[in-house]
Design a protein around this motif. Structure first.
Motif: not given
Length: 504
Positions: A211-215, A221-224
């Motif tokens: 997930a990339n954030y705009s702030d 990074t997320f796993s299963a």
């Protein structure tokens, strides 16, 4: 006193049948929540059935007490339920105070929050009380509760203040903004398994989603496990939430984070399942047949089909292709029936035997006891030939052995002969006929009472001059009634002794 911040859960609750409308005809008593919060339950017997929670310093209307609980009306939730009595204080009056209200003198420094990540920060919040003389006083011992920050939107924050020594409560409110988690996008960094066999579940093992954030905060990074267990993630296959059985074809897997426009996706392919095993579970009920002209019965046959995806099913003959070449059938073994399912088959070996007569089967007349000199009527005798396959055929060209209608003895054996087979049964000749022995079998039983009762209520019709009718007339009044059936039943169980009828 340290200020308390309590989240007020405003999710929709089940409305009980006992609502404020139900209280209208009664006089409620006013109570104040003095515990940090009060739990409202659906009943007193199941305290785990929580309906909602009510914050401290909230007024409730109570109707009655039971088992240490009070039945209260909760206007803010439009429901009613049970609250532990020790979490409330009876408020029969508001006490004496010169405070006329409270207001927000200064907003908190922080008024914007991120959903699920932030909780309310009261830093900078100033609350003042107005007094009846017009003066204002900063207050400290107040309680704050908020709407849930689990979703974006404008959230109401309420301040409650109860002056010490009174039961009066004053409130003031303002709103703060809860914003979406600032995710700019999701990217699949590492793919999971992408090739499947039909009817197997989606497997995200090994997946890495960033997930990339705009702030400006670091990517995450997320796993299963994160995706499957973290609130906010939704996984769909072609827009379907059911991931348990994949169908044949190419599909799009979409991983959505909280909002429809925040997602990543990848393709998977699903191949048809393959039949890898087909075996016999139960044989047909009869593996021996007695005909060369008809396909053997497959009743009782069951099979099991096994696929490469781990599925296994019971298969019946109606689901299969049956092949049977009757022209090749012969007496003995080696008579094959082929059962095919998909690409697999099993072979059944039937034994053919000639159909032969096996024995005689007799169905005897109901009456086998006769009075000496009476015509011996055996016309109800039924003689059948039973064959090796269990079937039967009635025959009439049998012969009966000799018997003497005047010979009074224990029993005379009569032989029934048909071809090379014979069977024997016995008749009985007597000088007397026992009253109560309606079926003429030589003894009085419950069956005789049943016959007499059926005659009494006209369900059968015995000839008035027959010995059966005479036997049924147990009290010798010339007719068969329910009383006769009762006497015969008593005789059958040894409570009555019935007389004999002479042959006239």
């Amino acid at each position: 006193m340290k200020k308390k911040i309590i989240s007020l859960f405003l999710a929709a609750m089940l409305t009980l049948s006992c609502t404020a409308a139900a209280f209208a005809a009664q006089t409620p008593a006013r109570y104040l929540v003095t515990a940090p919060y009060a739990s409202v339950y659906s009943n007193t017997k199941e305290p785990n059935r929580l309906l909602c929670t009510v914050p401290q310093n909230t007024y409730l209307e109570a109707m009655r007490e039971q088992d240490g609980y009070l039945l209260v009306n909760v206007p803010s939730q439009e429901l009613a339920g049970w609250v532990k009595a020790d979490e409330l204080t009876y408020a029969d009056n508001s006490g004496q105070t010169d405070i006329t209200g409270v207001f927000i003198a200064s907003m908190p420094v922080k008024t914007e929050y991120i959903e699920t990540e932030d909780s309310f920060d009261e830093n900078g919040l100033v609350v003042k009380a107005k007094r009846s003389g017009g003066s204002e006083t900063v207050i400290e011992k107040y309680t704050v509760y908020t709407e849930s920050f689990s979703s974006a939107g404008e959230k109401k924050v309420t301040v409650l203040y109860r002056p010490e020594g009174t039961l009066a409560v004053f409130t003031a409110s303002f709103t703060v903004t809860v914003k979406k988690i600032p995710v700019a996008g999701l990217v699949v960094e590492k793919l999971p398994e992408t090739e499947y066999i039909e009817n197997t579940p989606l497997d995200l093992s090994g997946i890495k989603v960033t997930a990339n954030y705009s702030d400006g905060r670091p990517s995450r990074t997320f796993s299963a496990n994160d995706i499957l267990l973290t609130d906010g993630f939704t996984v769909q296959v072609d827009g379907n939430d059911d991931l348990s059985k994949l169908t044949v074809g190419t599909h799009t897997v979409k991983i959505i984070y909280r909002y429809p426009d925040i997602f990543c996706s990848f393709k998977i392919s699903v191949k048809p399942r393959t039949l890898i095993g087909f075996r016999l579970l139960t044989y047909p009920d009869n593996m021996t047949v007695y005909s060369l002209d008809s396909v053997p019965s497959l009743d009782g046959l069951t099979m099991k089909a096994v696929y490469n995806n781990g599925e296994a099913f019971t298969v019946l003959p109606g689901e299969c292709e049956i092949e049977c070449d009757l022209s090749s059938f012969k007496i003995g073994n080696g008579n094959y029936v082929f059962v095919r399912y998909g690409t697999k088959e099993i072979r059944l070996d039937f034994t053919v035997r000639l159909l032969e007569e096996k024995r005689l089967k007799l169905t005897l007349p109901q009456v086998l006891t006769f009075i000496v000199g009476e015509k011996i009527d055996l016309s109800a005798l039924k003689v059948e030939v039973e064959y090796t396959d269990g079937s039967t055929k009635e025959v009439t060209d049998y012969t009966l052995g000799k018997y003497d209608p005047l010979l009074v003895e224990q029993g005379q054996q009569i032989t029934v002969t048909y071809g090379s087979f014979s069977e024997v049964f016995a008749i009985y000749i007597t000088k007397y006929y026992q009253r109560g022995d309606v079926d003429g079998n030589g003894k009085i039983t419950v069956d005789d009472a049943r016959y007499a009762l059926r005659q009494a209520v006209n369900l059968i019709s015995l000839s008035p001059n027959s010995k059966n009718y005479t036997a049924a007339d147990a009290n010798m009044d010339g007719k068969v009634t329910v009383d006769d059936a009762r006497l015969i039943l008593r005789a059958a169980v040894g409570l009555e002794k019935l007389p004999l009828a002479l042959n006239k």
